[in-house]
Structure formats: structure tokens, C-alpha cells
Scaffold this active site. Structure first.
Site, PDB file in Angstrom:
ATOM      1  CB  SER A  20       5.914  -1.745  11.822  1.00  0.00           C
ATOM      2  OG  SER A  20       5.532  -0.418  12.124  1.00  0.00           O
ATOM      3  CG  HIS A  35      -5.636   1.741   5.465  1.00  0.00           C
ATOM      4  ND1 HIS A  35      -5.200   2.654   6.414  1.00  0.00           N
ATOM      5  CD2 HIS A  35      -4.603   0.904   5.248  1.00  0.00           C
ATOM      6  CE1 HIS A  35      -3.943   2.366   6.727  1.00  0.00           C
ATOM      7  NE2 HIS A  35      -3.560   1.313   6.047  1.00  0.00           N
ATOM      8  CD  GLU A  93      -2.766   5.324   7.012  1.00  0.00           C
ATOM      9  OE1 GLU A  93      -2.776   5.375   5.764  1.00  0.00           O
ATOM     10  OE2 GLU A  93      -1.815   4.826   7.664  1.00  0.00           O
ATOM     11  CG  ASN A  98      -1.730   1.224   1.419  1.00  0.00           C
ATOM     12  OD1 ASN A  98      -1.798   2.066   0.507  1.00  0.00           O
ATOM     13  ND2 ASN A  98      -2.363   1.364   2.572  1.00  0.00           N
ATOM     14  CD1 TRP A  99       3.608   1.298  -2.870  1.00  0.00           C
ATOM     15  CD2 TRP A  99       3.660   2.590  -4.707  1.00  0.00           C
ATOM     16  NE1 TRP A  99       4.465   0.717  -3.768  1.00  0.00           N
ATOM     17  CE2 TRP A  99       4.514   1.486  -4.906  1.00  0.00           C
ATOM     18  CE3 TRP A  99       3.537   3.529  -5.733  1.00  0.00           C
ATOM     19  CZ2 TRP A  99       5.241   1.300  -6.092  1.00  0.00           C
ATOM     20  CZ3 TRP A  99       4.256   3.355  -6.908  1.00  0.00           C
ATOM     21  CH2 TRP A  99       5.102   2.251  -7.084  1.00  0.00           C
ATOM     22  CE  LYS A 100      -0.070   3.119   4.881  1.00  0.00           C
ATOM     23  NZ  LYS A 100       0.067   3.216   6.333  1.00  0.00           N
ATOM     24  CD  GLU A 128      -2.900  -2.452   7.504  1.00  0.00           C
ATOM     25  OE1 GLU A 128      -1.837  -2.656   6.907  1.00  0.00           O
ATOM     26  OE2 GLU A 128      -3.558  -1.393   7.371  1.00  0.00           O
ATOM     27  N   GLY A 144       3.126  -1.145   4.140  1.00  0.00           N
ATOM     28  CA  GLY A 144       3.115   0.272   3.777  1.00  0.00           C
ATOM     29  C   GLY A 144       4.493   0.721   3.321  1.00  0.00           C
ATOM     30  N   GLY A 145       5.217   1.372   4.218  1.00  0.00           N
ATOM     31  CA  GLY A 145       6.508   1.980   3.886  1.00  0.00           C
ATOM     32  C   GLY A 145       7.473   1.066   3.144  1.00  0.00           C
ATOM     33  N   GLY A 178       3.247   2.277  10.817  1.00  0.00           N
ATOM     34  CA  GLY A 178       4.226   3.358  10.671  1.00  0.00           C
ATOM     35  C   GLY A 178       4.987   3.690  11.943  1.00  0.00           C
TER      36      GLY A 178
HETATM   37  P1  13P Z   1       3.501   0.422   7.470  1.00  0.00           P
HETATM   38  O1  13P Z   1       3.982  -0.877   6.879  1.00  0.00           O
HETATM   39  O2  13P Z   1       4.193   1.620   6.901  1.00  0.00           O
HETATM   40  O3  13P Z   1       3.479   0.373   8.968  1.00  0.00           O
HETATM   41  O4  13P Z   1       1.955   0.600   7.002  1.00  0.00           O
HETATM   42  C1  13P Z   1       1.079  -0.439   7.201  1.00  0.00           C
HETATM   43  C2  13P Z   1      -0.191  -0.120   6.506  1.00  0.00           C
HETATM   44  O5  13P Z   1      -0.963   0.709   6.960  1.00  0.00           O
HETATM   45  C3  13P Z   1      -0.458  -0.810   5.231  1.00  0.00           C
HETATM   46  O6  13P Z   1      -1.780  -0.591   4.819  1.00  0.00           O
END
Ligand code: 13P
Length: 249
Positions: free
Chosen positions: A209, A93, A95, A9-11, A163, A230-231, A169
């Protein structure tokens, strides 16, 4: 055997130049490995589908609207996503639950819309830090799962991603015992609701993470079938070792 899936997920990160990562990643994937999906920001979807052509990478969106079309300025429908050639969409998600006040009923409607357009929905659930600290995790998860997942779920149209919000993050990851407990619980709920065959076949991802150095441990849990990353999905150099760890698990 349940299918394994590594989802990135590149957000709100990346521009057209970032799509070069897809070719680099794609070139490193074995034919036999886990399924791989990358979810870039919406403006990149169409180009991402083309950038991933000839690789095993599928493309997904990060959200869709709960209505099929209409006067919803700035929103994107499931049909538009499918029209780009994308095959997945993330729904609910944390967020979006937080910043866009998405409720379980909204997410359920989005998932139904995704299914109507032949997209596989990656439905996200997860507790806040305060719920974690007060041992409310399983109650929160049960409520989100019951409310966000429509009845017609199958192993083809649905992936569930657990999650924990406090792990996203932050570099904080639950213990393997905690991950195992939650994933076993989700599996049991799915089987109770959807029957043994369907409930047992829906892939469950862990997210929060996930990095090259902790992936192998996380994938030891029996009911962890992959990760929502994510990251560490932004660069092929980070995502590829996570996919490799999943392949070995
Ligand atoms: P991180 O891997 O950056 O913690 O993000 C997780 C996430 O929210 C994937 O949707």
C-alpha cells in the site's frame, strides 16, 4: 551510500496498451534519481524492454522457474527472462508463496537460477496478519530470510523487499516505528550473515500500500532504501511522485 530503488510490480495487470505508461514515466525521471524497475506480466517483458529504451527504467519479471529448462508447461526460466533484456526478477512474492505454495527452499533455488543468468533478484519476505497480531513478525522474517537467500548474495545481485501480507492491497500500512524495526532487523541479519560491507549495501525495499501520499513518511526510515509498489505502479501519474519522494529522502 546505498543505492535507492523504486520497483513496480504490475502483477496480473496490463496489456500492450499499458506500455505507454513507461514512456510517460521515463520522460519524468531525472538522470540523478533512484534506480527504477517495472515488472510487467511475462507476455509484455520483451516489448516492455523496448518501450523503456532510452529511459532509465529497467524491466523485471515477477517470477522464474527453479530449473533451467525442461518439461515444465507454462513456466518461464530465468534464461528466457534475461533473453528478453529484462534485468530483474521478483522471487518469493507472498502471492506466489500462497497461491503456488512456494517454500523458502524453492525461492532460494529460483534466486540461484536468476543469478546464474545475471538477473538481480528482488526477494520478498513478510508476515501474515495473525503473525503480526501475535508479535511473531521478526521470527517469521528471520526464517524467510535465512531460508530464501542463498549465501552468494551481493549488493549487485540481491534486493530484499519487506512486504507485510496484511498491508498488500489493503490500504493498511505499518507505523513508521514498525517499518523501522523490521528493516533494522533485516539489516542486522544481513550484516551478521554476509559481513558488514555486503550486508550494509544490499537495498531494502518496503512494500504494501505504498502511495504518493504515504511514501515520504515511509522513506524516512533509515534502512528503507526504496519501495516495491503494486497498484500505484500501474500509472505513471501515481508512480512518479513516489519515485520523487524517494529521490528527496
Ligand atoms: P500494493 O502496493 O498494491 O499494496 O502491492 C504491494 C505488492 O504486493 C508489491 O509487490
Amino acid at each position: 551510500m546505498r543505492r535507492k530503488l523504486a520497483a513496480g510490480n504490475w502483477k496480473m495487470n496490463g496489456t500492450a496498451a499499458s506500455l505507454a505508461e513507461l514512456a510517460v514515466l521515463g520522460a519524468q525521471l531525472d538522470d540523478e534519481g533512484p534506480d527504477v524497475v517495472v515488472c510487467p506480466p511475462a507476455p509484455l517483458l520483451y516489448r516492455a524492454v523496448h518501450a523503456a529504451e532510452g529511459t532509465r527504467i529497467d524491466i523485471g519479471a515477477q517470477d522464474c522457474h527453479m530449473q533451467s529448462k525442461g518439461a515444465f508447461t507454462g513456466d518461464i526460466s530465468a534464461e528466457m527472462i534475461a533473453d528478453t533484456g529484462a534485468r530483474y526478477v521478483i522471487a518469493g512474492h507472498s502471492e506466489r508463496r500462497d497461491a503456488h505454495e512456494e517454500r523458502n527452499s524453492d525461492i532460494r533455488a529460483k534466486v540461484s537460477m536468476a543469478w546464474a543468468c545475471d538477473l538481480t533478484a528482488i526477494i520478498c519476505i513478510g508476515e501474515e496478519l495473525s503473525d503480526h497480531q501475535q508479535n511473531n513478525t521478526l521470527d517469521i522474517i528471520a526464517g524467510q530470510l535465512a531460508g530464501s537467500l542463498p549465501d552468494a548474495a551481493t549488493a549487485h545481485n540481491t534486493v530484499i523487499a519487506y512486504e507485510p501480507i496484511w498491508a498488500i492491497g489493503t490500504g493498511k500500512v505499518p507505523t513508521l516505528e514498525q517499518i523501522t524495526q523490521v528493516h533494522d532487523f533485516i539489516r542486522e541479519k544481513l550484516i551478521n550473515r554476509l559481513g558488514q560491507d555486503v550486508g550494509d549495501a544490499i537495498p531494502l525495499l518496503y512494500g504494501g500500500s505504498v502511495k504518493p501520499d504515504n511514501a515520504e513518511t515511509i522513506f524516512r526510515a533509515e534502512n528503507v532504501d526504496g519501495a516495491l509498489v503494486g497498484g500505484a505502479s500501474l500509472k505513471a501519474a501515481d508512480f512518479a511522485p513516489i519515485i520523487a519522494a524517494l529521490a528527496r529522502s
